[in-house]
Design a protein around this motif. Structure first.
Motif, PDB file in Angstrom:
ATOM      1  N   UNK A 162       0.834  -1.204   0.000  1.00 40.80           N
ATOM      2  CA  UNK A 162       0.000   0.000   0.000  1.00 40.80           C
ATOM      3  C   UNK A 162       0.867   1.251   0.000  1.00 40.80           C
ATOM      4  N   UNK A 163       1.950   1.240   0.788  1.00 41.91           N
ATOM      5  CA  UNK A 163       2.834   2.401   0.821  1.00 41.91           C
ATOM      6  C   UNK A 163       3.544   2.592  -0.514  1.00 41.91           C
ATOM      7  N   UNK A 164       3.932   1.488  -1.150  1.00 44.73           N
ATOM      8  CA  UNK A 164       4.553   1.584  -2.473  1.00 44.73           C
ATOM      9  C   UNK A 164       3.576   2.213  -3.463  1.00 44.73           C
ATOM     10  N   UNK A 165       2.313   1.788  -3.402  1.00 44.71           N
ATOM     11  CA  UNK A 165       1.293   2.346  -4.289  1.00 44.71           C
ATOM     12  C   UNK A 165       1.092   3.833  -4.044  1.00 44.71           C
ATOM     13  N   UNK A 166       1.048   4.242  -2.777  1.00 46.32           N
ATOM     14  CA  UNK A 166       0.846   5.651  -2.438  1.00 46.32           C
ATOM     15  C   UNK A 166       2.019   6.503  -2.906  1.00 46.32           C
ATOM     16  N   UNK A 167       3.224   6.055  -2.613  1.00 52.24           N
ATOM     17  CA  UNK A 167       4.403   6.815  -3.017  1.00 52.24           C
ATOM     18  C   UNK A 167       4.520   6.842  -4.537  1.00 52.24           C
ATOM     19  N   UNK A 168       4.202   5.708  -5.180  1.00 51.02           N
ATOM     20  CA  UNK A 168       4.258   5.656  -6.634  1.00 51.02           C
ATOM     21  C   UNK A 168       3.302   6.641  -7.285  1.00 51.02           C
ATOM     22  N   UNK A 169       2.083   6.751  -6.746  1.00 53.28           N
ATOM     23  CA  UNK A 169       1.111   7.693  -7.315  1.00 53.28           C
ATOM     24  C   UNK A 169       1.595   9.130  -7.161  1.00 53.28           C
ATOM     25  N   UNK A 170       2.255   9.425  -6.029  1.00 53.36           N
ATOM     26  CA  UNK A 170       2.802  10.769  -5.811  1.00 53.36           C
ATOM     27  C   UNK A 170       3.926  11.066  -6.798  1.00 53.36           C
TER      28      UNK A 170
END
Length: 256
Positions: free
Chosen positions: A4-12
Motif C-alpha cells: 500500500x505504501x509503495x502504491x501511495x508513493x508511486x502515485x505521488x
C-alpha cells in the motif's frame, strides 16, 4: 502494508513527473501549464525557504493560531453540543442563535473580528475558533441524540445519577461522533486561518504565501500551498490517530 505504501508513493511520484513534464515543455492543452513553475524550480525555492528563519517563524505563528482556536472550539463545541442535546430548555435558548450564525462563513467575520478585537492576532484566533466550533458542535449534538436510550436506562435502573450517566454513558458513547467533528473542524480551521492571515495577518504561512503572490514569486506561492497542505494533513492525522487511541474499546471490522 508495504504494498500500500509503495502504491501511495508511486502515485505521488507519477503526479510529480507529470507536473514536471507539462511545465518544462510549456504544454497548453486548454490549461496553460506554461504559466506554472516546474517541480525543480519549486524544489529550489523550498530549499531556500527551509534554510531561512522566516519559514519556521511563519510555521510557528500558524500552528499557534490553529492550536489556540481549535482547542477552544473543541472544549466549547463538545460542551454546547452535549448541553443542547441533553437539555430541552437550554437547547431552546441556545440553538436558535447558533443556527442563525452557523451558515455564515467564518472568513466573512473578518470585518467583525477587526472591529471587536484590539489586535489582529486575537481576531485570527477568533476566526479559527468559529470555523472549527460549528462542525464539532453539530457532530457532538447528533452523536448524543443518536445514543440508544437503553444504555442510559440500564444505568439508571442500577441507581446511576445524572452525572454518572453523563460520564459513563453519554461521553464515551459519543466519542466516535465527536472525533469525526474534530477531524472536520481541523480541516475547516486551516482553510479559514490561512484566509485570515492573507487578509489581516502579519506573519504566518498564509501571509507569506500572499506576499509571494504580490511580488510574482510563483514558486514561493506553490511552496506555501504545499506547506499548508502538509500542515493540514499532519494535524488532521494527529486528531484521527488520537481518536483511534481513545476509542480502542470499540469493536472493529476485520480487515480484508
Amino acid at each position: 502494508m508495504a504494498g500500500r505504501w509503495v502504491l501511495r508513493i508511486g502515485s505521488l511520484v507519477v503526479g510529480l513527473v507529470l507536473w514536471q513534464v507539462l511545465t518544462a515543455t510549456d504544454a497548453e492543452v486548454w490549461l496553460r501549464f506554461s504559466q506554472l513553475p516546474t517541480v525543480v524550480e519549486v524544489a529550489q525555492r523550498f530549499g531556500e525557504q527551509v534554510g531561512g528563519a522566516d519559514y519556521y517563524r511563519d510555521l510557528g505563528n500558524s500552528l499557534l493560531r490553529i492550536t489556540s482556536g481549535f482547542l477552544l472550539a473543541a472544549v466549547l463545541g463538545v460542551t454546547f453540543g452535549v448541553v443542547i442535546a441533553r437539555s430541552r430548555l437550554l437547547g431552546d435558548l441556545l440553538q436558535p442563535s447558533l443556527e442563525v450564525v452557523r451558515p455564515i462563513p467564518a472568513i466573512a467575520l473578518v470585518p467583525i473580528a477587526i472591529l471587536l478585537f484590539p489586535t489582529d492576532e486575537q481576531g485570527i484566533v477568533f476566526i479559527t475558533f468559529v470555523a472549527a466550533f460549528f462542525p464539532i458542535l453539530v457532530s457532538t449534538r447528533h452523536a448524543v441524540r443518536a445514543l440508544p436510550t437503553i444504555w442510559e436506562d440500564a444505568l439508571r435502573t442500577m441507581g446511576g445519577s445524572r452525572w454518572q450517566v453523563l460520564l459513563r454513558v453519554v461521553l464515551p458513547g459519543t466519542l466516535p461522533g465527536v472525533f469525526g467533528g474534530l477531524s472536520v473542524g481541523m480541516g475547516v480551521a486551516w482553510i479559514c486561518v490561512i484566509s485570515a492571515e492573507m487578509i489581516s495577518g502579519q506573519f504566518g504561512v498564509g501571509y507569506r504565501t500572499w506576499q509571494a503572490y504580490t511580488v510574482v514569486d510563483y514558486p514561493g506561492v506553490i511552496v506555501g500551498m504545499i506547506t499548508i497542505g502538509l500542515l493540514g494533513w499532519l494535524t488532521s492525522s494527529a486528531v484521527e490517530l488520537l481518536g483511534r487511541r481513545v476509542t480502542r474499546w470499540l469493536p472493529r471490522e476485520a480487515s480484508a
